[in-house]
Scaffold this motif. Structure first.
Motif, mmCIF file in Angstrom:
data_model
loop_
_atom_site.group_PDB
_atom_site.id
_atom_site.type_symbol
_atom_site.label_atom_id
_atom_site.label_comp_id
_atom_site.label_asym_id
_atom_site.label_seq_id
_atom_site.Cartn_x
_atom_site.Cartn_y
_atom_site.Cartn_z
ATOM 1 N N TYR A 228 0.798 -1.232 0.025
ATOM 2 C CA TYR A 228 0.010 -0.012 0.358
ATOM 3 C C TYR A 228 0.854 1.186 -0.170
ATOM 4 O O TYR A 228 0.432 2.495 -0.313
ATOM 5 N N LYS A 229 2.181 0.948 0.132
ATOM 6 C CA LYS A 229 3.099 2.264 -0.099
ATOM 7 C C LYS A 229 4.303 1.407 -0.645
ATOM 8 O O LYS A 229 4.821 0.312 -0.200
ATOM 9 N N SER A 230 4.984 2.031 -1.569
ATOM 10 C CA SER A 230 6.163 1.538 -2.334
ATOM 11 C C SER A 230 7.019 2.657 -2.870
ATOM 12 O O SER A 230 6.628 3.859 -3.052
ATOM 13 N N GLY A 231 8.364 2.208 -3.259
ATOM 14 C CA GLY A 231 9.029 3.315 -3.813
ATOM 15 C C GLY A 231 10.498 2.698 -4.042
ATOM 16 O O GLY A 231 10.675 1.462 -4.033
ATOM 17 N N VAL A 232 11.423 3.496 -4.342
ATOM 18 C CA VAL A 232 12.674 3.397 -4.221
ATOM 19 C C VAL A 232 13.828 4.167 -3.592
ATOM 20 O O VAL A 232 13.224 5.198 -2.919
ATOM 21 N N LEU A 233 14.845 3.728 -3.261
ATOM 22 C CA LEU A 233 15.799 4.053 -2.277
ATOM 23 C C LEU A 233 16.991 4.286 -2.990
ATOM 24 O O LEU A 233 17.581 3.141 -3.361
ATOM 25 N N PHE A 234 17.906 5.272 -2.868
ATOM 26 C CA PHE A 234 19.170 5.208 -3.266
ATOM 27 C C PHE A 234 19.997 5.652 -2.171
ATOM 28 O O PHE A 234 19.748 6.546 -1.443
ATOM 29 N N THR A 235 21.318 5.019 -1.879
ATOM 30 C CA THR A 235 22.166 5.517 -0.641
ATOM 31 C C THR A 235 22.972 6.334 -1.402
ATOM 32 O O THR A 235 24.282 6.382 -0.618
ATOM 33 N N ILE A 236 22.759 7.148 -2.226
ATOM 34 C CA ILE A 236 23.781 8.007 -2.763
ATOM 35 C C ILE A 236 22.744 9.162 -3.453
ATOM 36 O O ILE A 236 21.610 8.566 -4.071
ATOM 37 N N ASP A 237 22.906 10.354 -3.817
ATOM 38 C CA ASP A 237 22.068 11.288 -4.334
ATOM 39 C C ASP A 237 22.292 10.953 -5.957
ATOM 40 O O ASP A 237 23.361 11.257 -6.449
ATOM 41 N N PRO A 238 21.315 10.458 -6.570
ATOM 42 C CA PRO A 238 21.633 9.818 -8.006
ATOM 43 C C PRO A 238 21.695 10.843 -9.162
ATOM 44 O O PRO A 238 22.045 10.659 -10.086
ATOM 45 N N THR A 239 21.259 12.067 -8.621
ATOM 46 C CA THR A 239 21.502 13.479 -9.629
ATOM 47 C C THR A 239 22.843 13.908 -9.503
ATOM 48 O O THR A 239 23.336 14.555 -10.496
ATOM 49 N N THR A 240 23.281 13.769 -8.140
ATOM 50 C CA THR A 240 24.633 14.658 -8.101
ATOM 51 C C THR A 240 25.814 13.932 -7.561
ATOM 52 O O THR A 240 26.853 14.220 -7.444
ATOM 53 N N ASN A 241 25.475 12.562 -7.261
ATOM 54 C CA ASN A 241 26.475 11.479 -6.893
ATOM 55 C C ASN A 241 26.987 12.063 -5.490
ATOM 56 O O ASN A 241 28.269 11.763 -5.075
ATOM 57 N N ASP A 242 26.169 12.763 -4.541
ATOM 58 C CA ASP A 242 26.586 13.044 -3.260
ATOM 59 C C ASP A 242 26.681 11.718 -2.336
ATOM 60 O O ASP A 242 25.402 11.071 -2.125
ATOM 61 N N LEU A 243 27.856 11.230 -2.014
ATOM 62 C CA LEU A 243 27.680 10.020 -1.435
ATOM 63 C C LEU A 243 27.301 10.039 0.212
ATOM 64 O O LEU A 243 27.343 9.087 0.815
ATOM 65 N N ASN A 244 27.068 11.472 0.654
ATOM 66 C CA ASN A 244 26.599 11.500 2.049
ATOM 67 C C ASN A 244 25.137 11.765 2.134
ATOM 68 O O ASN A 244 24.328 11.805 3.173
ATOM 69 N N LYS A 245 24.423 11.403 1.013
ATOM 70 C CA LYS A 245 22.984 11.520 0.958
ATOM 71 C C LYS A 245 22.291 10.235 0.780
ATOM 72 O O LYS A 245 22.759 9.548 0.020
#
Length: 453
Positions: free
Chosen positions: A198-215
């Motif tokens: 009933y809830k779903s999505g995606v998760l990136f362990t990096i900012d996928p647009t800026t490649n910020d490893l701390n996000k």
């Protein structure tokens, strides 16, 4: 090699017969992460099917000397190959083994919102190519996924559709561009208990647009994840700072519809949502905390940023798949020569270095071990996850969150600019210019010429 292998018996080293997606699911299950149970129809079974049906040479001949830059010829070859596979019979022995595994996976009766359905489990059937979800190549979305499949006959047809999807036009094109030989790429099929999210999505362990490893970046919407991964809606968007555990950005979007299971037919259906629900924030504070915790655990396990699909059913988070983020190579120059990380006492630095060098292609990586001066991300998130809404928090988090709200600024909120149709993670981060052309399907790809967008 066996026709069927269960998730519990495979790991990330078994891509050769399980495919990338299945191998990662087995790896996650072994790491005690919440993965729905399932099994794999191995790649060897697909190869056996081609030989038993007598269609291998026909498929290979259609691909031989194919000019993938000629869109019409590419589409024609793809259509013919898929038709040949779907119209071929699966041998009785293979069919029997798949059916037996399905019976074992099924619980007999399935409860859905109080209703019971006899004879078999609802399952998700996903392709898992042997050249899929690799550190230097992303085949995401190129092959078929079928949701809410139920019954042995439907399952066998779904398996053939996944096999056939190995020859989707963009899959053929991408393999050619990446230098993968078609005849050496095989297809396994994941058969997994269906999570009626009933809830779903995606998760990136990096900012996928800026490649910020701390996000850590999370997208969320109502219902099944199909609307998110297909880009049909603009999901809610959250960004968490790994170093502080703070929720630093929140964008709540209007999500006008969702995909869910039809209670009468058991099929996936599209449901329009009321304005109140469409504009409501999807994730609670505790769900954000748990997703970030799982994301960090998975990233630490693989020692590399991950692209993760998740779903929530009856309040429980399930990890549906993970794959390495491949765009990280574009910022190699920004990465330190020595990676400073916390590691388990039983894990040698040289082991981590070897894994990273193999999976990233970056030579001479050195891992320096330091004592952690701060609490780990799990502890920080549990104590300090920030939220603009405190109505749906766990009791043990409530006091901490209220204290933070008084001491810290609320996370930045953003809304869609006027005129925007849809917004989400960029498939190809960067800027480009050219004549914009809109096509309704891949068969119209020939309309796109050099310089067009």
């Amino acid at each position: 090699m066996a026709t069927i292998v269960w998730f519990k018996d495979i790991s990330k080293r078994d891509i050769g017969f399980a495919g990338g997606k299945a191998a990662n699911l087995g790896e996650l299950l072994r790491a005690n992460l919440p993965v729905p149970n399932g099994f794999v129809v191995t790649a060897n079974t697909y190869d056996k099917f081609l030989d038993e049906a007598g269609i291998r040479d026909q498929v290979n001949n259609l691909l031989k000397n194919l000019n993938v830059e000629d869109t019409d010829k590419l589409n024609s070859a793809s259509k013919t190959i898929k038709s040949v596979i779907i119209n071929s019979e699966i041998s009785s022995q293979i069919a029997k083994e798949i059916a037996t595994a399905y019976d074992k996976l099924s619980s007999g009766t399935i409860r859905i919102a109080g209703a019971s359905f006899e004879s078999g489990e609802f399952v998700a059937v996903r392709s898992s190519a042997t050249a899929e979800d690799l550190p230097d190549a992303s085949f995401a979305g190129q092959q078929r996924t079928l949701l809410n499949v139920k019954g042995k006959s439907e399952l066998l047809n779904a398996v053939k559709e996944c096999w056939a999807s190995l020859y989707e036009p963009r899959a053929i094109f991408y393999r050619t561009q990446k230098g993968f030989e078609h005849e050496k790429v095989s297809m396994s099929v994941v058969v997994q208990k269906m999570v009626d999210s009933y809830k779903s999505g995606v998760l990136f362990t990096i900012d996928p647009t800026t490649n910020d490893l701390n996000k850590i970046a999370i997208e969320a919407a109502w219902g099944l994840g199909e609307a998110v991964v297909s880009g049909e809606i603009t999901p809610d968007y959250y960004v968490i700072d790994k170093r502080t555990g703070k929720l630093v950005l929140k964008k709540i979007s209007e999500k006008p519809f969702m995909y869910t299971r039809d209670l009468e037919k058991g099929r996936t259906k599209k449901v329009n949502l009321s304005q109140e629900i469409a504009k409501k924030q999807v994730l609670t504070d505790d769900e954000l905390f748990m997703l970030a915790k799982f994301g960090k655990r998975i990233e630490d396990h693989y020692a590399w940023p991950q692209d993760i699909e998740w779903g929530i059913e009856d309040g429980q988070i399930f990890i549906l798949q993970t794959r390495p983020v491949t765009t990280i190579k574009s910022v190699e120059s920004q990465m330190p020569a020595t990676l400073v990380m916390k590691r388990a006492a039983t894990q040698a630095a040289e082991d981590i270095e070897e894994i990273l060098e193999t999976e990233t292609g970056i030579p001479n990586i050195e891992v320096a071990t330091v004592e952690a001066e701060h609490e780990d991300i799990e502890s920080i998130l549990e104590k300090e996850v920030a939220t603009p809404e405190v109505s749906e928090t766990l009791p043990e988090f409530e006091e901490t969150i209220l204290e933070i709200e008084k001491a810290e600024e609320s996370p930045k909120e953003e809304t869609l600019p006027a005129g925007a149709i849809v917004k989400g993670f960029g498939a190809s981060p960067g800027k480009s210019a050219g004549r914009v052309k809109i096509i309704s399907n891949l068969e119209e790809l020939s309309k796109i010429q050099k310089g067009d967008i």
